[in-house]
Design an enzyme around this catalytic site. Structure first.
Site, PDB file in Angstrom:
ATOM      1  N   ALA A  67      41.612  25.534 -38.811  1.00  0.00           N
ATOM      2  CA  ALA A  67      41.122  24.176 -38.550  1.00  0.00           C
ATOM      3  C   ALA A  67      40.611  24.141 -37.109  1.00  0.00           C
ATOM      4  CB  ALA A  67      42.257  23.183 -38.743  1.00  0.00           C
ATOM      5  N   GLU A 113      44.351  29.398 -45.567  1.00  0.00           N
ATOM      6  CA  GLU A 113      44.708  28.401 -46.581  1.00  0.00           C
ATOM      7  C   GLU A 113      43.527  28.111 -47.507  1.00  0.00           C
ATOM      8  OE1 GLU A 113      46.115  25.878 -43.424  1.00  0.00           O
ATOM      9  OE2 GLU A 113      48.142  25.817 -44.269  1.00  0.00           O
TER      10      GLU A 113
HETATM   11  N1  CAA Z   1      39.189  26.019 -33.536  1.00  0.00           N
HETATM   12  C1  CAA Z   1      38.246  25.798 -32.608  1.00  0.00           C
HETATM   13  N2  CAA Z   1      37.575  26.787 -31.977  1.00  0.00           N
HETATM   14  C2  CAA Z   1      37.910  28.051 -32.287  1.00  0.00           C
HETATM   15  C3  CAA Z   1      38.907  28.370 -33.246  1.00  0.00           C
HETATM   16  C4  CAA Z   1      39.566  27.282 -33.890  1.00  0.00           C
HETATM   17  N3  CAA Z   1      40.485  27.462 -34.852  1.00  0.00           N
HETATM   18  N4  CAA Z   1      39.015  29.703 -33.322  1.00  0.00           N
HETATM   19  C5  CAA Z   1      38.120  30.224 -32.472  1.00  0.00           C
HETATM   20  N5  CAA Z   1      37.444  29.229 -31.838  1.00  0.00           N
HETATM   21  C6  CAA Z   1      36.386  29.350 -30.819  1.00  0.00           C
HETATM   22  C7  CAA Z   1      36.953  29.757 -29.471  1.00  0.00           C
HETATM   23  O1  CAA Z   1      37.446  28.622 -28.786  1.00  0.00           O
HETATM   24  C8  CAA Z   1      35.728  30.368 -28.832  1.00  0.00           C
HETATM   25  O2  CAA Z   1      34.888  29.327 -28.394  1.00  0.00           O
HETATM   26  P1  CAA Z   1      34.249  29.402 -26.876  1.00  0.00           P
HETATM   27  O3  CAA Z   1      33.311  30.578 -26.978  1.00  0.00           O
HETATM   28  O4  CAA Z   1      33.566  28.096 -26.756  1.00  0.00           O
HETATM   29  O5  CAA Z   1      35.380  29.640 -25.972  1.00  0.00           O
HETATM   30  C9  CAA Z   1      35.020  31.035 -29.990  1.00  0.00           C
HETATM   31  O6  CAA Z   1      35.532  30.426 -31.185  1.00  0.00           O
HETATM   32  C10 CAA Z   1      35.318  32.532 -30.092  1.00  0.00           C
HETATM   33  O7  CAA Z   1      36.707  32.703 -30.086  1.00  0.00           O
HETATM   34  P2  CAA Z   1      37.467  33.724 -29.099  1.00  0.00           P
HETATM   35  O8  CAA Z   1      36.725  33.879 -27.831  1.00  0.00           O
HETATM   36  O9  CAA Z   1      38.888  33.271 -29.024  1.00  0.00           O
HETATM   37  O10 CAA Z   1      37.330  35.077 -29.970  1.00  0.00           O
HETATM   38  P3  CAA Z   1      38.289  36.323 -29.953  1.00  0.00           P
HETATM   39  O11 CAA Z   1      37.599  37.358 -30.771  1.00  0.00           O
HETATM   40  O12 CAA Z   1      38.735  36.669 -28.588  1.00  0.00           O
HETATM   41  O13 CAA Z   1      39.629  35.841 -30.738  1.00  0.00           O
HETATM   42  C11 CAA Z   1      40.801  34.767 -32.552  1.00  0.00           C
HETATM   43  C12 CAA Z   1      39.547  35.539 -32.104  1.00  0.00           C
HETATM   44  C13 CAA Z   1      42.029  35.691 -32.476  1.00  0.00           C
HETATM   45  C14 CAA Z   1      40.591  34.372 -33.997  1.00  0.00           C
HETATM   46  C15 CAA Z   1      41.018  33.527 -31.653  1.00  0.00           C
HETATM   47  O14 CAA Z   1      39.803  32.821 -31.552  1.00  0.00           O
HETATM   48  C16 CAA Z   1      42.069  32.582 -32.154  1.00  0.00           C
HETATM   49  O15 CAA Z   1      43.257  32.834 -31.997  1.00  0.00           O
HETATM   50  N6  CAA Z   1      41.642  31.448 -32.757  1.00  0.00           N
HETATM   51  C17 CAA Z   1      42.532  30.413 -33.202  1.00  0.00           C
HETATM   52  C18 CAA Z   1      43.245  30.784 -34.483  1.00  0.00           C
HETATM   53  C19 CAA Z   1      44.231  29.686 -34.882  1.00  0.00           C
HETATM   54  O16 CAA Z   1      45.160  29.381 -34.176  1.00  0.00           O
HETATM   55  N7  CAA Z   1      44.009  29.101 -36.079  1.00  0.00           N
HETATM   56  C20 CAA Z   1      44.863  28.041 -36.584  1.00  0.00           C
HETATM   57  C21 CAA Z   1      44.278  26.699 -36.272  1.00  0.00           C
HETATM   58  S1  CAA Z   1      45.325  25.363 -36.712  1.00  0.00           S
HETATM   59  C22 CAA Z   1      45.192  25.246 -38.372  1.00  0.00           C
HETATM   60  O17 CAA Z   1      44.418  25.919 -39.013  1.00  0.00           O
HETATM   61  C23 CAA Z   1      46.100  24.231 -39.060  1.00  0.00           C
HETATM   62  C24 CAA Z   1      46.087  24.243 -40.530  1.00  0.00           C
HETATM   63  O18 CAA Z   1      47.070  24.579 -41.149  1.00  0.00           O
HETATM   64  C25 CAA Z   1      44.926  23.833 -41.284  1.00  0.00           C
END
Ligand code: CAA
Length: 259
Positions: A67, A113
């Site tokens: 999300a 999910e």
């Molecule tokens: N929401 C918003 N933006 C996101 C995102 C997310 N879930 N995942 C990645 N992005 C964005 C980053 O903020 C980044 O944007 P900027 O370039 O503007 O900074 C861009 O995508 C690229 O991401 P990274 O630079 O972090 O890429 P990476 O290759 O270094 O890492 C990753 C990849 C490990 C997937 C990392 O992005 C990450 O940990 N993302 C979040 C994953 C997460 O926590 N997901 C759960 C969300 S909560 C949820 O889903 C609740 C539910 O049950 C529905």
């Protein structure tokens, strides 16, 4: 220029509707708008006479990284309750046509999910699955604790959701989370081929099989067996049952009428 975050295409010849999540700049994070588009696209394909099977995919790097964290981060619980953004996902459960997920790269949080909302999954070798919500101080909210547990069992689901660790495509396959792991270059084609194969089957039987298998998650064995049996008998009022059985006896290929 429009602001759509999903691209819809279809292959009416093969009976397939395709949804591509298209927010590559944020690894296909699922914003409220994106989820609305996905759900509405599925409902649109559900209504279409030409479509028998739905494929959903992202890109090589990300199916969806969850999300949209930036969209949620400032909200309070009353706002989240009011918004009830995950309630919309329930509408995916009402889709009777099979949904195939073509997964490459990150399928995390809501992305994992969403994948688990699909009926079958083809994963590329680069796919990574996980429920990393714990790392940002929350928990899965769109079915992760329930569907992951049912898909791969309690201890593995606990480990994934409590550590936030990702599992590889191969591990996901070993756990029974995905149907098949294929090279990155062919994951989408493999999903399309599977969709085409299913789209060519008797459509009403396809829907009732999907419905009956999903029923097993929400009923007792006795209730499920009864549900299955009634659906089996129900198919005997379809033209396609007569056509399928006659074609077998006459040693020819059946022509389905979807009636
Ligand atoms: N929401 C918003 N933006 C996101 C995102 C997310 N879930 N995942 C990645 N992005 C964005 C980053 O903020 C980044 O944007 P900027 O370039 O503007 O900074 C861009 O995508 C690229 O991401 P990274 O630079 O972090 O890429 P990476 O290759 O270094 O890492 C990753 C990849 C490990 C997937 C990392 O992005 C990450 O940990 N993302 C979040 C994953 C997460 O926590 N997901 C759960 C969300 S909560 C949820 O889903 C609740 C539910 O049950 C529905």
């Amino acid at each position: 220029m429009n602001n759509w975050t999903c691209i819809l295409t279809s292959e009416p010849q093969q009976g397939i509707g395709v949804i591509q999540i298209n927010r590559p700049q944020v690894l296909n994070a699922l914003s409220l708008q994106t989820m609305t588009e996905i759900v509405e696209a599925m409902e649109q394909f559900e209504q279409s006479e030409d479509i028998r099977c739905i494929v959903i995919h992202g890109n090589e790097k990300a199916f969806a990284a969850g999300a949209d964290i930036k969209e949620m981060s400032g909200a309070g619980s009353m706002q989240m309750l009011e918004r009830d953004q995950f309630a919309k996902w329930e509408r995916i459960r009402a889709i009777k046509k099979p949904i195939i997920g073509a997964i490459s790269g990150f399928a995390l949080g809501g992305g994992c999910e969403l994948a688990m909302n699909c009926d079958m999954l083809i994963a590329s070798e680069s796919a990574q699955f996980g429920q990393p919500e714990i790392n940002i101080g929350v928990m899965p909210g769109a079915g992760g604790t329930q569907r992951l547990t049912r898909a791969i069992g309690k201890v593995r689901a606990m480990e994934i959701a409590l550590t936030g660790r990702m599992i590889s495509a191969r591990e996901a396959w070993r756990c029974g989370l995905v149907n098949k792991v294929v090279p990155v270059e062919s994951y989408f084609q493999e999903a399309m081929a599977l969709a085409a194969e299913i789209a060519a089957k008797a459509p009403i039987a396809v829907k009732l099989i999907k419905e009956s298998i999903l029923k097993s998650f929400s009923t007792t064995l006795e209730g499920g067996l009864e549900y299955e049996r009634k659906n089996f008998y129900l198919l005997f009022s379809s033209d396609d049952q007569k056509e399928g059985m006659n074609a077998f006896i006459e040693k020819r290929k059946p022509t389905w009428r979807n009636s």
